[in-house]
Design an enzyme around this catalytic site. Structure first.
Site, PDB file in Angstrom:
ATOM      1  N   GLU A 146    -115.671  28.358  71.607  1.00  0.00           N
ATOM      2  CA  GLU A 146    -116.292  27.027  71.513  1.00  0.00           C
ATOM      3  C   GLU A 146    -117.779  27.150  71.187  1.00  0.00           C
ATOM      4  OE1 GLU A 146    -114.701  25.632  75.415  1.00  0.00           O
ATOM      5  OE2 GLU A 146    -114.132  23.883  74.230  1.00  0.00           O
ATOM      6  N   GLU A 196    -107.278  28.142  77.033  1.00  0.00           N
ATOM      7  CA  GLU A 196    -107.486  27.369  78.266  1.00  0.00           C
ATOM      8  C   GLU A 196    -106.227  26.756  78.847  1.00  0.00           C
ATOM      9  OE1 GLU A 196    -109.508  27.394  75.719  1.00  0.00           O
ATOM     10  OE2 GLU A 196    -111.583  27.335  76.388  1.00  0.00           O
TER      11      GLU A 196
END
Ligand code: NAI
Length: 689
Positions: free
Chosen positions: A113, A133
């Site tokens: 990210e 995630e």
């Protein structure tokens, strides 16, 4: 080129100047995890980039052998200190000077990210990127659900994020998740790329989400939800990604963060973090066996049946030389064909290059000549589950294997010491219990016998790592950890048949809890005759007070051996399992209730789930007290990795801890009562953390 100026910014982040480029180095070994220190350091470095005269651009890189390979999971159960990752990314985006991420090793989770928040990504070939995630019960919380679809489209983003896919550099380049790939000096390439931007910002947040065919999106949504049923994080990820089409990015980012914060405190996320740490712990050698493994390059496998050929594939895939031994040419040919078909189908489906398949198969030596054993560093026996056969095979291995070779049995239940004792070198013998299919299933029970040397256990653990398996060390006891717990669970499910449930009710209730399959469907799939034979072998020594359910024996007596005979607990018209058991089976079950004097009653899902779980928990406590399992959490790893226990429930020990000791004791009292017969209680306190 001006000399480099080294400036210490923060302990976990350093900066160096390369002329007009500020190189920002994340230095948080071993994986440069994104901790609070790292985030603080990054924020300061970005401020330096913005405010230092003469700088044109920044490059963000990891020290050592990876970029930021994830976040610090220990932080996830607690409040996150400021700055949080979105603040760091916002600072990069707000900085008027472009920042290029230089990726090597892995850029995963928060690390990826962060890279997506930069103005470009240059990666070393071989780098993997991804957002895992969802596998931890959360969603990407720093823009992953918004920036990925801007590059790959909503459908592909759903596929990637909901599966936690790890994408290698070549594919990442095709998908535009990275902007360039180089085979050397990624730092230099990123610096050059940064200069080539000539001060221009290229933020992904400013890009449009590419148009996707609505049908493709719908199909990605449906398959993600199907694979992720029971999983709130999957549903949340799908919604967050879809929002990239509907909301302005800042609103969508704010929503994503709220959901991330909620989910990281959810029961699912706690359970998944528990399992993650339990798996890592299980891989560590305990003090008692903390020693160097013996080197292994050549593995001999004896028995080319279901397990032997699967183990052979796994070893070939790991680059080992494999000698495959059988008792006769016909069995050897069947095993060889099975391996050939496996590689053929992987090539046909595009999962493996022809050259890689050829390389793997070229390292295979199929033979019936035991003289080949002399070359093996490690021997794995996978012949019939019969003590006499195994002992005669081990006597032969002892005669042929070189001194110092490690000798392993893949037995499911048998006494490893009784097998080891037949040899002149029991210290070299251990159990390596693989699961079927052996080239797919991750779990490997490494069984330490009474005389197994420490470096032999260490060799088993090292082999597991090379085969990409999840090892768990167990003591030598009937069924080791997994089969022993599974037996207790299956017996409890059989009690419930006598008490009033039908197989399909028990299976449905446990599937609703999240088990991959119900116990009776599993029994039909593996074949009831295996259990039948074992029951017959144990008949003479069975405790007469034990509650013994004879339903399976009666099914076998009628030729109902499971799926392979078309009937078992269920019938299989056209090969597919019917939803319900048939009248014959119901008759057998009803008769079993009558024989035990039980008036059949309705069992609801909650009771079925509770009893099945309590049975596992009780056996877990006993195994731990007996020292068969070294750590309580190892039991969770075994049940999740080998027996289809839902990962998001953390395993039976995690489940037990959630109940609390007092409630658990009370529930166990009830179970003991419901069981009747001779129920051996474990000391549940040993399971509590
Ligand atoms: P299998 O019947 O498919 O294969 C056994 C092979 O061993 C046969 O090909 C047979 O020809 C060969 N064999 C028998 N005696 C031999 C000898 N003296 N010398 C050389 N080869 C000989 O059996 P499977 O299912 O592969 O099981 C093998 C072992 O793995 C058993 O101990 C079983 O309990 C264990 N195991 C099986 C699992 C399963 O799901 N099938 C799972 C985990 C362990």
């Amino acid at each position: 080129m001006k000399p480099k100026v080294h400036t210490a910014v923060h302990t976990a982040v350093r900066t160096e100047r390369d002329g007009d480029v500020l190189v920002i180095i994340i230095d948080n070994p071993p994986i440069n995890a994104g901790s609070l220190e790292v985030r603080r350091g990054l924020l300061q470095a970005i401020d330096m980039l913005q405010t230092t005269p003469g700088l044109q651009a920044g490059v963000l890189i990891g020290s050592g052998n990876t970029f930021m390979a994830g976040s610090d999971l220990r932080e996830f159960g607690k409040p996150l200190g400021p700055p949080e990752l979105p603040t760091v990314i916002a600072a990069i985006e707000a900085c008027s000077r472009p920042v290029v991420a230089a990726l090597h090793g892995a850029a995963l989770g928060g690390g990826f990210e962060l890279a997506l928040g930069c103005d470009a990504r240059v990666a070393m070939l071989g780098t993997v990127v991804g957002l895992p995630e969802v596998g931890l019960g959360i969603i990407p919380g720093a823009g992953g659900t918004q920036r990925v679809p801007r590059r790959v489209g909503v459908a592909r983003a759903i596929q990637m994020i909901c599966s936690g896919e790890r994408i290698p550099s070549g594919k990442a380049l095709e998908l535009r998740l990275i902007d360039a790939a180089v085979d050397t000096d990624v730092r230099g390439a990123a610096i050059a790329h940064a200069r080539s931007l000539a001060g221009r910002k290229c933020r992904i947040r400013d890009e449009e989400v590419p148009e996707d065919n609505p049908a493709a999106i719908e199909s990605a949504v449906q398959s993600a939800l199907r694979a992720g049923k029971h999983r709130p994080a999957v549903v949340a990820a799908v919604e967050a990604i879809r929002a990239s089409l509907q909301l302005p990015i800042d609103d969508a980012l704010a929503d994503e963060r709220v959901v991330f914060q909620q989910l990281r405190q959810s029961a699912e996320a706690f359970a998944l973090r528990h399992q993650f740490f339990a798996e890592r712990e299980a891989m560590k050698l305990t003090q008692a066996v903390m020693t160097a493994p013996r080197p292994v390059q050549s593995v001999a496998i004896i028995g080319a049946g279901t397990m032997g050929s699967g183990i052979a594939i796994s070893a070939l895939d790991a680059g080992l030389d494999v000698i495959l031994l059988e008792q006769d040419e016909a069995a050897l040919r069947r095993g060889r064909e099975r391996i050939g078909e496996h590689y053929g189908s992987r090539v046909a489906s595009g999962k493996l290059k022809v050259s890689a398949a050829q390389d793997n198969e070229s390292r295979l030596t199929p033979s019936t000549d035991w003289a080949h054993l002399r070359r093996a560093d490690l021997v794995i026996e996978a012949v019939f589950e019969d003590m006499a056969v195994k002992q005669s095979v081990f006597a032969k291995i002892d005669a042929h294997a070189r001194p110092g070779a490690v000798m392993a049995t893949n037995t499911s239940y048998l006494d490893v010491d009784a097998i080891a004792r037949i040899t002149s070198r029991p210290q070299d013998v251990l159990g390596l219990h693989f699961f079927s299919p052996a080239h797919v299933m991750k779990l490997l029970e490494v069984v330490r016998g009474a005389e197994t040397a420490a470096d032999v256990v260490a060799t088993g653990m090292e082999l597991a790592k090379r085969l990409h398996k999840q090892p768990v060390v167990t003591g030598n006891a009937f069924g080791f950890i997994g089969n022993r717990i599974y037996n207790a669970y299956r017996k409890q499910c059989e009690f419930m048949l006598e008490d009033g449930a039908w197989p399909e009710q028990v299976d449905a209730a446990l599937q609703a809890f999240g088990m991959a399959m119900g116990p009776f469907a599993v029994a039909d799939l593996s074949g009831l005759d295996i259990a039948w034979r074992m029951r017959q072998a144990q008949a003479a020594t069975r405790n007469p007070n034990e509650r013994y359910v004879a339903i399976l024996d009666h099914l076998c007596e009628q030729g109902r051996l499971g799926r392979k005979t078309g009937t078992g607990y269920y019938t299989y018209p056209d090969g597919k399992r019917s939803a319900a058991t048939d009248e014959t089976v119901r008759g057998i079950i009803e008769q079993a209730s009558v024989d035990r004097g039980i008036e059949r009653r309705l069992l609801n899902n909650a009771e079925i789930q509770r009893r099945a779980l309590l049975a596992m928990v009780n056996e877990a406590a006993r195994l731990l007290a007996e020292g068969v399992a070294g750590r309580a959490t190892d039991i969770d790893v075994v049940m999740v990795q080998g027996y289809g226990f839902p990962r998001w429930e953390g395993g039976p020990v995690f489940w037990a801890r959630q109940q609390g000791l007092a409630a658990l004791q009370a529930a166990m009292d009830e179970l003991a009562h419901a069981n009747g017969g001779d129920f051996v209680r474990g000391d549940l306190a040993v399971l509590m953390a």
